[in-house]
Design a protein around this motif. Sequence first.
Motif, PDB file in Angstrom:
ATOM      1  N   ARG A  52       0.639  -1.158  -0.056  1.00  0.00           N
ATOM      2  CA  ARG A  52       0.319   0.279   0.051  1.00  0.00           C
ATOM      3  C   ARG A  52       1.118   1.401  -0.081  1.00  0.00           C
ATOM      4  N   GLN A  53       2.119   2.056   0.705  1.00  0.00           N
ATOM      5  CA  GLN A  53       3.002   2.254   0.960  1.00  0.00           C
ATOM      6  C   GLN A  53       3.186   2.647  -0.870  1.00  0.00           C
ATOM      7  N   GLY A  54       4.226   1.355  -1.417  1.00  0.00           N
ATOM      8  CA  GLY A  54       4.296   1.688  -2.830  1.00  0.00           C
ATOM      9  C   GLY A  54       3.306   1.992  -3.498  1.00  0.00           C
ATOM     10  N   ALA A  55       2.481   2.213  -3.601  1.00  0.00           N
ATOM     11  CA  ALA A  55       1.350   2.203  -4.382  1.00  0.00           C
ATOM     12  C   ALA A  55       0.717   3.564  -3.905  1.00  0.00           C
ATOM     13  N   GLN A  56       0.529   4.154  -2.931  1.00  0.00           N
ATOM     14  CA  GLN A  56       0.369   5.710  -2.508  1.00  0.00           C
ATOM     15  C   GLN A  56       2.023   5.916  -3.329  1.00  0.00           C
ATOM     16  N   LYS A  57       2.707   5.778  -2.999  1.00  0.00           N
ATOM     17  CA  LYS A  57       4.020   6.358  -3.267  1.00  0.00           C
ATOM     18  C   LYS A  57       3.891   6.625  -4.926  1.00  0.00           C
ATOM     19  N   THR A  58       3.226   5.455  -5.764  1.00  0.00           N
ATOM     20  CA  THR A  58       3.427   5.125  -6.766  1.00  0.00           C
ATOM     21  C   THR A  58       2.692   6.546  -7.539  1.00  0.00           C
ATOM     22  N   ALA A  59       1.316   6.723  -7.020  1.00  0.00           N
ATOM     23  CA  ALA A  59       0.176   7.344  -7.283  1.00  0.00           C
ATOM     24  C   ALA A  59       0.756   8.509  -7.434  1.00  0.00           C
TER      25      ALA A  59
END
Length: 108
Positions: A52-59
């Motif tokens: 989820r952290q990675g997805a947030q950074k990607t977003a």
Amino acid sequence: QLRRDFDLLKDNNQRLMDANASAGASFAALNQHAKHLTKVNENLTQEVFQIRQGAQKTAVAQTELKEELKMKHATYVAEIHSRIQYQKAMNKVVEMVEQRCRDTRLVE
């Protein structure tokens, strides 16, 4: 009669002790399995958190890239308009020179 009752109680007692031992072993196995599942769940929970952290950074990165693309597109459009204005101005200058100059070799 007493002997038979005693043997019956002894057999019944042995069955109950065996059932108790079996239930204890089952409980121990289930407890061990529950500990293993808890550990796996913790690992999966941590992995989900990291994803989820990675997805947030990607977003966030995607949003920043979209904004950068908008700015570059606006710069590109402004550059095109500037070049078009420059070409129009140069065409007017050339037309004026062609109209006012009598020497065709100089105009070319």
